[in-house]
Design a protein around this motif. Structure first.
Motif, PDB file in Angstrom:
ATOM      1  N   ALA A 289       1.066  -1.329   0.017  1.00 22.59           N
ATOM      2  CA  ALA A 289       0.347  -0.053  -0.038  1.00 22.59           C
ATOM      3  C   ALA A 289       0.698   1.051  -0.241  1.00 22.59           C
ATOM      4  N   GLU A 290       0.477   2.225  -0.595  1.00 25.94           N
ATOM      5  CA  GLU A 290       0.661   3.248  -0.406  1.00 25.94           C
ATOM      6  C   GLU A 290      -0.232   4.350  -0.197  1.00 25.94           C
ATOM      7  N   THR A 291      -0.191   5.162   0.585  1.00 23.11           N
ATOM      8  CA  THR A 291      -1.233   6.505   0.643  1.00 23.11           C
ATOM      9  C   THR A 291      -1.317   7.398  -1.061  1.00 23.11           C
ATOM     10  N   ALA A 292      -2.888   7.378  -1.140  1.00 18.22           N
ATOM     11  CA  ALA A 292      -1.919   8.600  -1.672  1.00 18.22           C
ATOM     12  C   ALA A 292      -2.145  10.237  -2.728  1.00 18.22           C
ATOM     13  N   TRP A 293      -1.194  10.108  -3.186  1.00 18.10           N
ATOM     14  CA  TRP A 293      -0.558  11.336  -4.081  1.00 18.10           C
ATOM     15  C   TRP A 293      -2.188  12.409  -4.313  1.00 18.10           C
ATOM     16  N   ARG A 294      -2.819  11.765  -4.876  1.00 21.19           N
ATOM     17  CA  ARG A 294      -3.952  12.791  -5.041  1.00 21.19           C
ATOM     18  C   ARG A 294      -4.605  13.331  -4.228  1.00 21.19           C
ATOM     19  N   MET A 295      -4.997  12.503  -3.048  1.00 16.36           N
ATOM     20  CA  MET A 295      -5.345  13.411  -1.458  1.00 16.36           C
ATOM     21  C   MET A 295      -5.082  14.449  -1.133  1.00 16.36           C
ATOM     22  N   MET A 296      -3.500  14.525  -1.595  1.00 17.58           N
ATOM     23  CA  MET A 296      -2.513  15.624  -0.581  1.00 17.58           C
ATOM     24  C   MET A 296      -2.796  17.260  -1.343  1.00 17.58           C
ATOM     25  N   THR A 297      -3.037  18.221  -0.523  1.00 15.92           N
ATOM     26  CA  THR A 297      -2.189  19.533  -0.797  1.00 15.92           C
ATOM     27  C   THR A 297      -1.306  20.071  -0.217  1.00 15.92           C
ATOM     28  N   ARG A 298      -1.183  21.314  -1.196  1.00 11.75           N
ATOM     29  CA  ARG A 298      -0.284  22.401  -0.571  1.00 11.75           C
ATOM     30  C   ARG A 298      -0.008  23.482   0.160  1.00 11.75           C
ATOM     31  N   ARG A 299      -1.430  23.533   0.208  1.00  9.45           N
ATOM     32  CA  ARG A 299      -2.284  24.094   1.242  1.00  9.45           C
ATOM     33  C   ARG A 299      -2.782  23.706   2.388  1.00  9.45           C
ATOM     34  N   ASP A 300      -2.165  24.493   4.183  1.00  4.78           N
ATOM     35  CA  ASP A 300      -2.896  23.655   5.176  1.00  4.78           C
ATOM     36  C   ASP A 300      -1.921  22.230   5.015  1.00  4.78           C
ATOM     37  N   PRO A 301      -0.698  22.064   4.382  1.00  3.94           N
ATOM     38  CA  PRO A 301      -0.420  20.771   5.026  1.00  3.94           C
ATOM     39  C   PRO A 301      -0.623  19.579   5.993  1.00  3.94           C
ATOM     40  N   PHE A 302      -0.681  20.416   7.128  1.00  2.55           N
ATOM     41  CA  PHE A 302      -0.230  19.673   8.237  1.00  2.55           C
ATOM     42  C   PHE A 302      -1.748  18.885   8.387  1.00  2.55           C
ATOM     43  N   VAL A 303      -2.990  19.213   7.766  1.00  3.75           N
ATOM     44  CA  VAL A 303      -4.447  18.070   7.213  1.00  3.75           C
ATOM     45  C   VAL A 303      -3.064  17.108   6.264  1.00  3.75           C
ATOM     46  N   ASN A 304      -2.798  17.393   6.251  1.00  6.57           N
ATOM     47  CA  ASN A 304      -2.079  15.688   5.582  1.00  6.57           C
ATOM     48  C   ASN A 304      -1.943  14.418   6.271  1.00  6.57           C
ATOM     49  N   ILE A 305      -1.574  15.068   7.229  1.00 10.11           N
ATOM     50  CA  ILE A 305      -0.612  14.221   8.497  1.00 10.11           C
ATOM     51  C   ILE A 305      -2.283  13.266   8.568  1.00 10.11           C
ATOM     52  N   LEU A 306      -3.671  14.128   8.838  1.00  7.31           N
ATOM     53  CA  LEU A 306      -4.745  13.132   9.142  1.00  7.31           C
ATOM     54  C   LEU A 306      -4.994  12.183   7.986  1.00  7.31           C
ATOM     55  N   ARG A 307      -4.397  13.031   6.503  1.00 11.94           N
ATOM     56  CA  ARG A 307      -5.250  12.328   5.785  1.00 11.94           C
ATOM     57  C   ARG A 307      -4.579  10.644   5.669  1.00 11.94           C
ATOM     58  N   THR A 308      -2.972  10.637   5.766  1.00 13.35           N
ATOM     59  CA  THR A 308      -2.873   9.754   5.283  1.00 13.35           C
ATOM     60  C   THR A 308      -2.595   8.924   7.096  1.00 13.35           C
ATOM     61  N   THR A 309      -2.836   9.217   7.768  1.00 11.87           N
ATOM     62  CA  THR A 309      -3.217   8.216   8.945  1.00 11.87           C
ATOM     63  C   THR A 309      -4.305   6.988   8.652  1.00 11.87           C
ATOM     64  N   MET A 310      -5.472   8.762   8.553  1.00 17.54           N
ATOM     65  CA  MET A 310      -6.630   7.745   8.100  1.00 17.54           C
ATOM     66  C   MET A 310      -6.266   6.652   7.078  1.00 17.54           C
ATOM     67  N   ALA A 311      -5.514   6.787   6.530  1.00 19.20           N
ATOM     68  CA  ALA A 311      -5.662   5.677   4.997  1.00 19.20           C
ATOM     69  C   ALA A 311      -4.488   4.574   5.268  1.00 19.20           C
ATOM     70  N   THR A 312      -3.631   5.361   6.797  1.00 25.90           N
ATOM     71  CA  THR A 312      -2.587   3.737   6.541  1.00 25.90           C
ATOM     72  C   THR A 312      -3.660   2.895   7.399  1.00 25.90           C
ATOM     73  N   ALA A 313      -3.925   3.523   8.636  1.00 30.82           N
ATOM     74  CA  ALA A 313      -4.909   2.914   9.223  1.00 30.82           C
ATOM     75  C   ALA A 313      -6.066   1.961   8.203  1.00 30.82           C
ATOM     76  N   SER A 314      -6.403   2.259   7.107  1.00 31.31           N
ATOM     77  CA  SER A 314      -7.213   1.940   6.232  1.00 31.31           C
ATOM     78  C   SER A 314      -6.965   0.385   5.555  1.00 31.31           C
ATOM     79  N   ALA A 315      -5.678   1.133   5.362  1.00 29.14           N
ATOM     80  CA  ALA A 315      -4.989  -0.366   4.016  1.00 29.14           C
ATOM     81  C   ALA A 315      -4.051  -1.294   5.390  1.00 29.14           C
ATOM     82  N   GLY A 316      -4.236  -0.404   6.513  1.00 27.77           N
ATOM     83  CA  GLY A 316      -3.430  -1.944   7.207  1.00 27.77           C
ATOM     84  C   GLY A 316      -4.676  -2.638   7.877  1.00 27.77           C
ATOM     85  N   LEU A 317      -5.979  -1.988   8.322  1.00 35.25           N
ATOM     86  CA  LEU A 317      -6.920  -2.666   8.662  1.00 35.25           C
ATOM     87  C   LEU A 317      -7.567  -4.055   7.385  1.00 35.25           C
TER      88      LEU A 317
END
Length: 605
Positions: A289-317
């Motif tokens: 698994a690799e988290t999505a490039w499509r969902m990443m943002t350049r603005r307010d990039p700290f939100v990407n931490i939440l996106r990738t954590t949710m994606a990682t958890a979902s892939a693991g589950l």
């Protein structure tokens, strides 16, 4: 006093009772529109599911998934140091990114010699980790260099865990070019790495996902690629039993938990169906698994931490064997040590503290997950068969048939992003114009268009980011951003909801809102507009106030020099106001991107 268990004091919890309670809460609202959503493939997401009898589901081997970190620092010495920090910090797998790989994002290593490869992996003990190569069109050459490095170091091939990442069809999708004779080279490489744990061929979903593919299209494409590699290996003289073990799949994990979990479960079912069709007893497929490039943002990039954590958890589950999470600053440039540590520690918390890997298939028996998994499996199988009828994945790519189907889904998703039916936190929702720059080791180079015949690659937030970039450029040049004057009518309690909505909506396009406490007289409104220096205004108030005050306010703003006037909401008298000179309406569900582009142009003059 009656001494009975609390549960016995209530009637049985039935779907009928639940539906009556829901209908009462909706007060006549449409159940389908309010509570039922649909995926890009048209699958229904219900608000409530019955418990399901779990079906036989291939699962990951017992134990946690591997925590993989990208090594994409162009300098070999720095890359080696980077890899050691990751491994010492808890990672147990590395992804070596070649500079020619589409996923290098403008960086990556120059792996043109065994010495360069050795330098990038200096002090890294290969038998102690898992290693994946991400080399794109340079895949076969890089695999050959890795073989030479193994021989140079004297490592026991049987002790290594390698994914060579050879994906000629994925490279064709991303670059428009298919290497001639790839089948023979794949077979030759498989022989050279006989006895090594891991995989030679990788059916990689990233080119299709980045082009906008739905979950069904992504599954169908990787299944078609995996079967093409299975056929090539068998035709090249490899035993079918061994050939299937040489194939792995890489799926993309995004922030939609339900669909990501179901997608990862579905690929295992699909591959088991292929194995059974080949007369083989199903074995667990190697799923990366690799988290999505499509969902990443350049603005307010700290939100990407939440996106990738949710994606990682979902892939693991969902049963991924290995997860590579993208650092939250990757869309901005080459991530620094802090960004890499954050993404690494997020996985460690999920595995070691949250214990998400302790249950082999936690979604088993959950009605929603079981239903989605079954529907994705069936639809993906049908989509795969369509690719097969077109002559296979390479033929479907060559004719553009698959690209056209993906483009239709991508266009629908782009409309959803433009209208904020698919909101992007920090980009289209809750933007912050005064955000501070985030540190990266090197800024990302300007993206270039992919060649003819290649699938496109885009992040969802790019249209909003382009508007924000233009706003920043204007601020640097003139000291002011494009601005909109909020013509707030009435007291704060009356206009606040819509003025706040409008300010946030305009900020998504880099347009600064000039606010105020509201006006009860049109003369004061016109004077405040003149003093603001803005060219664009937006009326903000309640529908009741609009009935009597919108038309006079509109006339006063026009007399004061407003070139463009919008109104927040959809009042009954909107058409009459348009006839009087109102330019447009700003409301939930409007084409916000088009409105912002137009407003920015008019605000600049």
């Amino acid at each position: 006093m009656e001494d009975r268990p609390l549960a016995e004091l209530f009637g049985p919890a039935t779907r009928e009772r639940w539906r009556r309670a829901v209908d009462a809460a909706l007060k006549g609202g449409d159940f389908e529109k309010r509570l039922v959503s649909k995926t890009a493939d048209g699958l229904r997401i219900e608000p409530l599911y019955e418990p399901a009898a779990p079906l036989a589901q291939p699962v990951r081997a017992p134990g946690p998934w591997r925590l993989a970190q990208r090594v994409d620092q162009p300098d070999p010495e720095k890359a080696s140091a980077q890899a050691l920090v990751d491994l010492e910090g808890g990672a147990d797998a590395l992804v070596l990114v070649h500079r020619e790989a589409p996923a290098a994002r403008g960086f990556g290593l120059d792996l043109s010699s065994v010495d360069g490869l050795d330098a990038a992996l200096k002090s890294v003990m290969l038998p102690l980790i898992a290693l994946r190569l991400d080399a794109g069109p340079a895949g076969f050459e890089t695999a050959s260099l890795l073989r030479q490095l193994i021989e140079r170091r004297g490592d026991d091939p049987a002790a290594l865990d390698l994914d060579l990442g050879l994906d000629p069809l994925g490279t064709r999708a991303a670059t428009g070019r298919l290497e001639a004779g790839w089948e023979a080279r794949l077979c030759e490489t498989a022989r050279a790495f006989a006895g090594v744990r891991g995989s030679v061929a990788l059916a990689d979903a990233r080119p299709y996902h980045e082009a906008g593919a739905s979950e069904v299209q992504e599954l169908a494409a990787v299944l078609a690629a995996a079967i093409a590699y299975l056929r090539a290996l068998e035709a090249g003289g490899h035993d079918l039993e061994r050939a299937r073990e040489q194939i792995a799949v890489l799926l993309v994990a995004d922030a939609d938990e339900f669909l990501t979990v179901a997608k990862f479960r579905a690929i295992r079912r699909l591959w088991a169906r292929v194995e059974e069709a080949c007369g083989l007893e199903p074995k667990p497929l190697r799923v990366l698994a690799e988290t999505a490039w499509r969902m990443m943002t350049r603005r307010d990039p700290f939100v990407n931490i939440l996106r990738t954590t949710m994606a990682t958890a979902s892939a693991g589950l969902g049963g991924a064997d290995s997860v590579t999470a993208l650092p939250y600053t990757l869309a901005l440039g080459l991530p620094d040590a802090f960004a890499r540590r954050v993404v690494r520690n997020s996985q460690i918390v999920l595995v070691e503290e949250s214990n998400l890997a302790r249950v082999s298939d936690p979604a088993a028996g959950a009605g929603g997950f079981e239903a989605l998994t079954a529907e994705l499996t069936e639809k993906a199988w049908a989509a795969f068969q369509e690719i097969e009828r077109e002559g296979g994945l390479a033929a479907s790519l060559d004719t553009g048939a698959l690209a056209q189907r993906i483009a239709a889904v991508a266009e629908a998703r782009a409309r959803a992003v433009a209208t904020r039916r698919e909101p992007l936190t920090g980009a289209s929702e809750f933007p912050f114009l005064a955000e501070k720059p985030v540190a990266v080791l090197a800024e990302a180079p300007q993206a270039t268009a992919r060649p003819d015949g290649a699938l496109p690659s885009a992040r969802l937030a790019e249209p909003y980011e382009a508007l924000r970039d233009a706003s920043d450029a204007r601020l640097a040049e003139t000291g002011r951003r494009p601005a909109v004057f909020l013509a707030n009518l009435g007291p704060v309690a009356v206009h606040n909801a819509r003025s706040t909505f409008a300010a946030n909506a305009f900020a998504a396009g880099g347009i600064e809102a000039i606010g105020n406490d509201g006006f009860s007289e049109t003369a004061a409104l016109a004077e405040a507009f003149r003093a603001s220096g803005a060219r664009v205004a937006c009326l903000c108030s309640s529908d009741k106030v609009y009935e009597t005050e919108a038309a006079p306010a509109l006339a006063a703003l026009k007399d004061a020099g407003a070139s463009t006037i919008y109104l927040a909401g959809k009042p009954a008298e909107a058409e009459a106001l348009r006839q009087a000179g109102l330019h447009g309406l700003l409301f939930a569900g409007c084409d916000l991107l088009a409105l912002l582009q137009e407003a920015a142009d008019r605000a600049r003059g």
